[in-house]
Motif scaffolding. Structure first.
Motif, PDB file in Angstrom:
ATOM      1  N   THR A   1      28.001  -2.705  21.732  1.00  0.00           N
ATOM      2  CA  THR A   1      28.063  -3.739  22.556  1.00  0.00           C
ATOM      3  C   THR A   1      29.031  -3.487  23.712  1.00  0.00           C
ATOM      4  OG1 THR A   1      28.174  -6.214  22.670  1.00  0.00           O
ATOM      5  CG2 THR A   1      29.880  -5.243  21.378  1.00  0.00           C
ATOM      6  N   ALA A   2      28.954  -4.393  24.682  1.00  0.00           N
ATOM      7  CA  ALA A   2      30.019  -4.296  25.794  1.00  0.00           C
ATOM      8  C   ALA A   2      30.581  -5.586  26.104  1.00  0.00           C
ATOM      9  CB  ALA A   2      29.395  -3.449  27.070  1.00  0.00           C
ATOM     10  N   GLY A   3      31.911  -5.458  26.577  1.00  0.00           N
ATOM     11  CA  GLY A   3      32.553  -6.548  27.063  1.00  0.00           C
ATOM     12  C   GLY A   3      31.921  -6.955  28.352  1.00  0.00           C
ATOM     13  N   ALA A   4      32.407  -8.297  28.934  1.00  0.00           N
ATOM     14  CA  ALA A   4      31.959  -8.834  29.997  1.00  0.00           C
ATOM     15  C   ALA A   4      32.393  -8.100  31.287  1.00  0.00           C
ATOM     16  CB  ALA A   4      32.325 -10.343  30.148  1.00  0.00           C
ATOM     17  N   SER A   5      33.087  -7.453  31.383  1.00  0.00           N
ATOM     18  CA  SER A   5      33.636  -6.433  32.248  1.00  0.00           C
ATOM     19  C   SER A   5      33.300  -5.018  32.308  1.00  0.00           C
ATOM     20  CB  SER A   5      35.098  -6.683  32.752  1.00  0.00           C
ATOM     21  OG  SER A   5      35.935  -6.422  31.615  1.00  0.00           O
ATOM     22  N   ALA A   6      32.288  -4.765  31.585  1.00  0.00           N
ATOM     23  CA  ALA A   6      32.074  -3.059  31.210  1.00  0.00           C
ATOM     24  C   ALA A   6      30.796  -2.973  31.936  1.00  0.00           C
ATOM     25  CB  ALA A   6      32.113  -2.867  29.834  1.00  0.00           C
ATOM     26  N   PRO A   7      30.564  -2.016  32.777  1.00  0.00           N
ATOM     27  CA  PRO A   7      29.370  -1.707  33.301  1.00  0.00           C
ATOM     28  C   PRO A   7      28.465  -1.043  32.222  1.00  0.00           C
ATOM     29  CG  PRO A   7      30.905  -0.131  34.124  1.00  0.00           C
ATOM     30  CD  PRO A   7      31.563  -1.040  33.257  1.00  0.00           C
ATOM     31  N   GLU A   8      27.184  -1.306  32.526  1.00  0.00           N
ATOM     32  CA  GLU A   8      25.923  -0.731  31.674  1.00  0.00           C
ATOM     33  C   GLU A   8      26.063   0.646  31.699  1.00  0.00           C
ATOM     34  OE1 GLU A   8      22.812  -1.259  29.056  1.00  0.00           O
ATOM     35  OE2 GLU A   8      24.526  -2.315  29.469  1.00  0.00           O
ATOM     36  N   LEU A   9      26.503   1.316  32.540  1.00  0.00           N
ATOM     37  CA  LEU A   9      26.581   2.871  32.951  1.00  0.00           C
ATOM     38  C   LEU A   9      27.224   3.458  31.659  1.00  0.00           C
ATOM     39  CD1 LEU A   9      27.334   4.650  36.124  1.00  0.00           C
ATOM     40  CD2 LEU A   9      28.802   5.002  34.167  1.00  0.00           C
ATOM     41  N   LEU A  10      28.439   2.842  31.329  1.00  0.00           N
ATOM     42  CA  LEU A  10      29.294   3.529  30.352  1.00  0.00           C
ATOM     43  C   LEU A  10      28.698   3.178  28.909  1.00  0.00           C
ATOM     44  CD1 LEU A  10      32.869   1.870  31.349  1.00  0.00           C
ATOM     45  CD2 LEU A  10      31.594   3.885  31.980  1.00  0.00           C
ATOM     46  N   VAL A  11      27.750   2.115  28.785  1.00  0.00           N
ATOM     47  CA  VAL A  11      27.104   2.087  27.443  1.00  0.00           C
ATOM     48  C   VAL A  11      26.029   3.151  27.309  1.00  0.00           C
ATOM     49  CG1 VAL A  11      25.306   0.797  26.253  1.00  0.00           C
ATOM     50  CG2 VAL A  11      27.258  -0.456  27.462  1.00  0.00           C
ATOM     51  N   ASN A  12      25.343   3.388  28.319  1.00  0.00           N
ATOM     52  CA  ASN A  12      24.349   4.547  28.573  1.00  0.00           C
ATOM     53  C   ASN A  12      25.047   5.915  28.284  1.00  0.00           C
ATOM     54  OD1 ASN A  12      22.131   2.903  29.083  1.00  0.00           O
ATOM     55  ND2 ASN A  12      22.380   2.792  31.202  1.00  0.00           N
ATOM     56  N   GLU A  13      26.166   6.039  28.790  1.00  0.00           N
ATOM     57  CA  GLU A  13      26.833   7.212  28.759  1.00  0.00           C
ATOM     58  C   GLU A  13      27.258   7.607  27.246  1.00  0.00           C
ATOM     59  OE1 GLU A  13      30.623   8.433  31.340  1.00  0.00           O
ATOM     60  OE2 GLU A  13      31.445   7.703  29.351  1.00  0.00           O
ATOM     61  N   ILE A  14      27.760   6.629  26.579  1.00  0.00           N
ATOM     62  CA  ILE A  14      27.882   6.638  25.150  1.00  0.00           C
ATOM     63  C   ILE A  14      26.613   6.791  24.190  1.00  0.00           C
ATOM     64  CG2 ILE A  14      28.771   5.376  23.060  1.00  0.00           C
ATOM     65  CD1 ILE A  14      30.966   4.111  24.909  1.00  0.00           C
ATOM     66  N   ILE A  15      25.445   6.104  24.543  1.00  0.00           N
ATOM     67  CA  ILE A  15      24.227   6.449  23.808  1.00  0.00           C
ATOM     68  C   ILE A  15      24.092   7.935  24.373  1.00  0.00           C
ATOM     69  CG2 ILE A  15      21.800   5.829  23.928  1.00  0.00           C
ATOM     70  CD1 ILE A  15      22.582   3.164  24.272  1.00  0.00           C
ATOM     71  N   ASP A  16      24.030   8.378  25.321  1.00  0.00           N
ATOM     72  CA  ASP A  16      23.715   9.961  25.681  1.00  0.00           C
ATOM     73  C   ASP A  16      24.715  10.707  24.924  1.00  0.00           C
ATOM     74  OD1 ASP A  16      21.802   9.241  27.330  1.00  0.00           O
ATOM     75  OD2 ASP A  16      22.848   9.219  29.151  1.00  0.00           O
ATOM     76  N   ALA A  17      25.736  10.431  24.645  1.00  0.00           N
ATOM     77  CA  ALA A  17      26.838  11.265  24.059  1.00  0.00           C
ATOM     78  C   ALA A  17      26.257  11.452  22.341  1.00  0.00           C
ATOM     79  CB  ALA A  17      28.215  10.857  23.859  1.00  0.00           C
TER      80      ALA A  17
END
Length: 320
Positions: free
Chosen positions: A270-286
């Protein structure tokens, strides 16, 4: 070599809320209209990636107004809200102010002011030192607001008049923990008045409920967010208390310790309310570099909230 399978349960809603989108849009719109620099008092939202991105576009982040030179450059107040003394000081210097305070934080400010005008002592449930708490307490004279953080503090609280009491809360608290504090206050002070509609914002509530929905199904929860983000830290706690003892806060993929992330079969993100989706995708790609990943989105509810930009920006014309 064949990678082991991994299912990622992606909690929804997650990431940016309407207040954060509005705050970032205010800075970007000001840069588009007036050019760089645009000054921002404190982090516009609690996320280093967002702050660095805006800095690269021409925003200058300052701790206090005295760091801003005299002139007509815009100064933006962060989404967390500010004490009344800050816009008063800006007005005294004739600075061009743009208020990015989340409207749901402004709602809490107005509640506190209304209770104070009615002669009530105000109890604020929140975390000491958090910018939102500083801003809310700063709406009223010193001593008008009492801050408590826990059930224990609610149980020990001494008030001037139990019949003239009201409470408000920080918008980014744990729903469950806050419920217990409120229950303690209501038991001790039956006449205490609360908000017409609870102060914990829709986005905080939704993100916590989404974590609860996936927590029993996963071995590890990753919360994408900043260490100084209250709502992100609460998501870690919600995971820990609802079936995922191993819940971690991470800022981005580079923070992942792969030596401790072996042998997993199902994780949640999940991501906090100030975290952009780009960072979520970056972690999934990792994770794709280490596992054969299957992503399943678990949607608790849809969000369609949006907030208007300040009138000054809505009415301003872009330079031709």
């Amino acid at each position: 070599m064949t990678r082991p399978p991994l299912t990622i349960l992606l909690a929804a809603p997650r990431g940016f809320c309407a207040g954060v989108v509005r705050a970032i849009d205010i800075v970007e719109r000001a840069l588009a209209l007036y050019g760089a620099p645009v000054y921002v008092r404190h982090e516009i939202v609690h996320n280093r990636f967002v702050v660095d991105d805006l800095r690269a576009k021409g925003a200058i982040f300052v701790d206090e107004l005295d760091e801003i030179p005299d002139g007509d450059r815009p100064v933006v107040f962060s989404a967390h809200g500010v004490p009344k003394s800050v816009p008063a000081a800006a007005s005294a210097r004739h600075l061009f102010q743009l208020d990015a305070t989340c409207p749901l934080v402004t709602k809490v400010h107005m509640e506190a002011q209304r209770h104070h005008a009615e002669g009530l002592e105000i109890i604020l449930i929140g975390h000491k030192g958090h910018p939102e708490v500083i801003g809310t307490m700063g709406q009223l004279p010193d001593g008008a607001v009492r801050l408590i953080e826990s059930v224990e503090e609610a149980e020990a609280l001494e008030v001037r008049d139990p019949e003239k009491l009201a409470y408000v809360t920080q918008t980014t608290l744990s729903v469950d923990d806050t419920k217990d504090v409120i229950a303690a206050l209501q038991r001790r002070f039956p006449a205490i008045r609360g908000p017409y509609k609870e102060d914990i914002c829709y986005a905080t509530t939704n993100r916590q409920e989404a974590v609860k929905a996936i927590a029993p199904r996963i071995e590890l929860l990753l919360v994408v967010g900043a260490p100084n983000s209250s709502n992100s830290r609460r998501l870690v706690e919600v995971g820990e208390k609802n079936g995922t003892p191993r819940s971690l806060l991470v800022q981005r993929a580079a923070d992942l310790d792969w030596s401790s992330l072996q042998g997993l079969s199902t994780i949640g993100i999940t991501a906090g309310a100030s975290a952009p989706e780009l960072l979520v995708n970056e972690i999934i790609d990792a994770f794709r570099n280490h596992y054969d990943v299957r992503v399943e989105t678990v949607t608790l509810r849809e969000e369609n909230v949006s907030f208007n930009l300040p009138r000054e920006l809505r009415e301003a014309q872009s330079p031709s």
